[in-house]
Design a protein around this motif. Structure first.
Motif, PDB file in Angstrom:
ATOM      1  N   LYS A  50       0.849  -1.187   0.000  1.00 54.70           N
ATOM      2  CA  LYS A  50       0.000   0.000   0.000  1.00 54.70           C
ATOM      3  C   LYS A  50       0.885   1.238   0.000  1.00 54.70           C
ATOM      4  O   LYS A  50       1.683   1.439   0.921  1.00 54.70           O
ATOM      5  CB  LYS A  50      -0.923   0.025   1.221  1.00 54.70           C
ATOM      6  N   VAL A  51       0.753   2.085  -1.031  1.00 54.33           N
ATOM      7  CA  VAL A  51       1.563   3.292  -1.176  1.00 54.33           C
ATOM      8  C   VAL A  51       0.650   4.453  -1.538  1.00 54.33           C
ATOM      9  O   VAL A  51       0.072   4.481  -2.640  1.00 54.33           O
ATOM     10  CB  VAL A  51       2.655   3.117  -2.260  1.00 54.33           C
ATOM     11  N   ASP A  52       0.483   5.395  -0.626  1.00 54.34           N
ATOM     12  CA  ASP A  52      -0.297   6.616  -0.882  1.00 54.34           C
ATOM     13  C   ASP A  52      -1.687   6.315  -1.437  1.00 54.34           C
ATOM     14  O   ASP A  52      -2.171   6.998  -2.351  1.00 54.34           O
ATOM     15  CB  ASP A  52       0.452   7.536  -1.852  1.00 54.34           C
ATOM     16  N   GLY A  53      -2.314   5.289  -0.921  1.00 51.95           N
ATOM     17  CA  GLY A  53      -3.657   4.945  -1.370  1.00 51.95           C
ATOM     18  C   GLY A  53      -3.695   4.003  -2.553  1.00 51.95           C
ATOM     19  O   GLY A  53      -4.774   3.536  -2.936  1.00 51.95           O
ATOM     20  N   PRO A 357      -6.420   5.699  -5.495  1.00 48.02           N
ATOM     21  CA  PRO A 357      -7.279   6.713  -4.882  1.00 48.02           C
ATOM     22  C   PRO A 357      -8.219   7.315  -5.921  1.00 48.02           C
ATOM     23  O   PRO A 357      -7.941   7.302  -7.129  1.00 48.02           O
ATOM     24  CB  PRO A 357      -6.285   7.750  -4.353  1.00 48.02           C
ATOM     25  N   ARG A 360      -7.271   9.104  -9.373  1.00 50.05           N
ATOM     26  CA  ARG A 360      -5.913   8.759  -9.764  1.00 50.05           C
ATOM     27  C   ARG A 360      -5.937   7.526 -10.666  1.00 50.05           C
ATOM     28  O   ARG A 360      -6.906   6.748 -10.658  1.00 50.05           O
ATOM     29  CB  ARG A 360      -5.040   8.479  -8.537  1.00 50.05           C
ATOM     30  N   LEU A 397       5.796   4.371  -8.708  1.00 52.59           N
ATOM     31  CA  LEU A 397       5.294   4.081  -7.359  1.00 52.59           C
ATOM     32  C   LEU A 397       6.041   2.927  -6.707  1.00 52.59           C
ATOM     33  O   LEU A 397       6.222   2.913  -5.482  1.00 52.59           O
ATOM     34  CB  LEU A 397       3.805   3.743  -7.413  1.00 52.59           C
TER      35      LEU A 397
END
Length: 470
Positions: A50-53, A357, A360, A397
């Motif tokens: 999980k990275v920034d949503g 998110p 995005r 990412l």
């Protein structure tokens, strides 16, 4: 952890999908079971960062709605499968081509459908590049904004003609209608030789079947057993390619959550095993009536020296956040030309919106084999060519390289390697079956049935008998 003097019927070492599948079979039969996992989470290689949503799969193995074990494994009733669009896209000779896709499924819920039709679709024109940035904007890296030169599109481009599409549709229809037992009774060859031996033209093999099997088996050279390749094509032709909603780890997490509380213990490293005892680094010994190894092949061989360790296909998955979707549909885009490192790619957030998110876009791309030293630049340049759009503003990412991602299955390959080593000692995993999620789940079921038989408990169902090799 249970106290060292505590006794359980079966200890399972490893909380991947194979071990969790076996745990469900055992606990549902009333057998006390403990699952020990060295990592702080369940799932093994089926993990999601999980990275920034964003939700970034480590390996990103494709599923298909026709996998029987997804419907038959207890605990997966709540699994939601997100399908790709019905038309696969193949990039070849500078253009996108649509290829025949199975039809007749009942949607993303997991029901399989027969291949009722495979119609030729018109070749889609290349996606135009967006206009250049406003005056004063930073200069773009030419290697990422302009697709690398490729062969000019031709009127008779591979997979673009009606005859090519008809041959492909007929091949998929035949394999969809062939019973699995007959597929497994065919002579076993390397997959590339097996496809050629059936009279399929090289254009059909290299233009569609090779990139498709590369995506399904992570084996771009098609050295896999032709029987395993046939099984992969059979599953593709009778279902829909899909992803689990929420990420790859949704599947093992559902399995773990559906077990009795306290069954799964994470952060416990097993150091040695025998038929009636397990030693751990942190919590001493645990006595039991049987041990089931559900780790990867190397970890299993360290605990039980002498177990065969297969070779592996390495896989690297590269994830990018992009300003806007480079495709308008949730299609799987295959590379037929093999002119860059990316084997296949997709706008994953269009397939499964929960992986990014709101507002995005997530693009995930798979590199097979040893990745190049300049991975980021070469992947972005190749993606610019595949999607036909600039990639200089794509944000990296994550990069997940797994050296031992998928066990190799060269011929001859035993599809049902023994899971019972002796009474009280069992082993399962994708290295004992087929190197797929279906194979891992199925091997867990087989190992649980063997343990139940030795414990004198009647298994809920019997294992099917496969035909002898021809």
């Amino acid at each position: 952890m249970p106290e060292p003097a505590h006794h359980v019927d079966v200890v399972i070492v490893g909380a991947g999908v194979a071990g969790l599948s076996a745990a469900h079979r055992l606990t549902s039969a009333g057998v006390t079971t403990t699952v020990l996992e060295a990592a702080p989470y369940v799932g093994g290689r089926m993990s999601t960062e999980k990275v920034d949503g964003f939700r970034l799969d480590r390996i990103g193995q494709l599923l298909t709605t026709s996998y029987p074990e997804l419907r038959h494994t207890p605990g997966l009733d709540a699994l939601v499968l997100r399908p790709f669009s019905p038309g696969l896209l193949v990039h070849s000779a500078g253009r996108h081509h649509r290829a025949a896709e199975p039809a007749g499924g009942k949607g993303a819920g997991g029901a399989r459908g027969a291949l009722t039709a495979a119609r030729a679709l018109a070749s889609a024109p290349r996606v135009p590049r967006p206009s250049r940035g406003a005056p004063g904007s930073p200069p773009r890296n030419p290697s990422r904004t302009t697709p690398r030169p490729s062969r000019p599109p031709s009127r008779g481009a591979p997979l673009g003609g009606a005859l090519d599409q008809a041959r492909l549709a007929a091949a998929l229809a035949r394999i969809a209608a062939t019973p699995v037992r007959r597929l497994l009774a065919r002579p076993e060859l390397p997959a590339a030789a097996g496809l050629s031996a059936r009279g399929l033209p090289a254009r059909t093999i290299d233009g569609f079947l090779r990139p498709l099997l590369s995506a399904l088996l992570c084996d771009p050279d098609l050295t896999t057993s032709s029987r395993c390749a046939d099984l992969a094509l059979h599953a593709f032709a009778r279902g829909r390619l899909c992803l689990p909603e929420g990420g790859a780890d949704a599947l093992p997490e559902l399995l773990a959550a559906a077990l009795p509380p306290g069954t799964v213990r994470t952060g416990v490293r097993v150091t040695s095993v025998s038929a009636n005892r397990v030693s751990t680094a942190e919590h001493g010994e645990l006595s039991c009536g049987g041990v089931l190894l559900a780790t990867d092949a190397h970890a299993a061989a360290e605990l039980l020296p002498g177990l065969r360790v297969p070779s592996f296909h390495p896989v690297t998955v590269v994830h990018h956040a992009v300003p806007e979707p480079p495709l308008a549909e949730p299609a799987l885009l295959l590379d037929a030309d093999r002119r860059g490192p990316v084997a296949h790619t997709a706008v994953v957030s269009l397939v499964d919106p929960t992986r990014a998110p709101e507002g995005r876009t997530l693009v995930s791309s798979t590199v097979l084999g040893q990745p190049p030293d300049d991975l980021e630049d070469t992947v972005l340049a190749h993606l610019a060519e595949l999607y036909g759009t600039p990639t200089d503003r794509w944000e990296l990412l994550g990069v997940h390289h797994t050296r031992e991602a998928v066990p190799a299955m060269p011929p001859p390959h035993d599809l049902r390697r023994p899971v019972r080593l002796l009474a009280g000692l069992y082993v399962c995993g994708d290295h004992r079956d087929t190197s797929t999620v279906q194979g891992a789940l199925h091997s867990g079921r087989r190992a649980a049935q063997a343990a139940l038989a030795d414990l004198g408990v009647e298994p809920a169902c019997t294992e099917e008998v496969l035909p002898a090799a021809a």
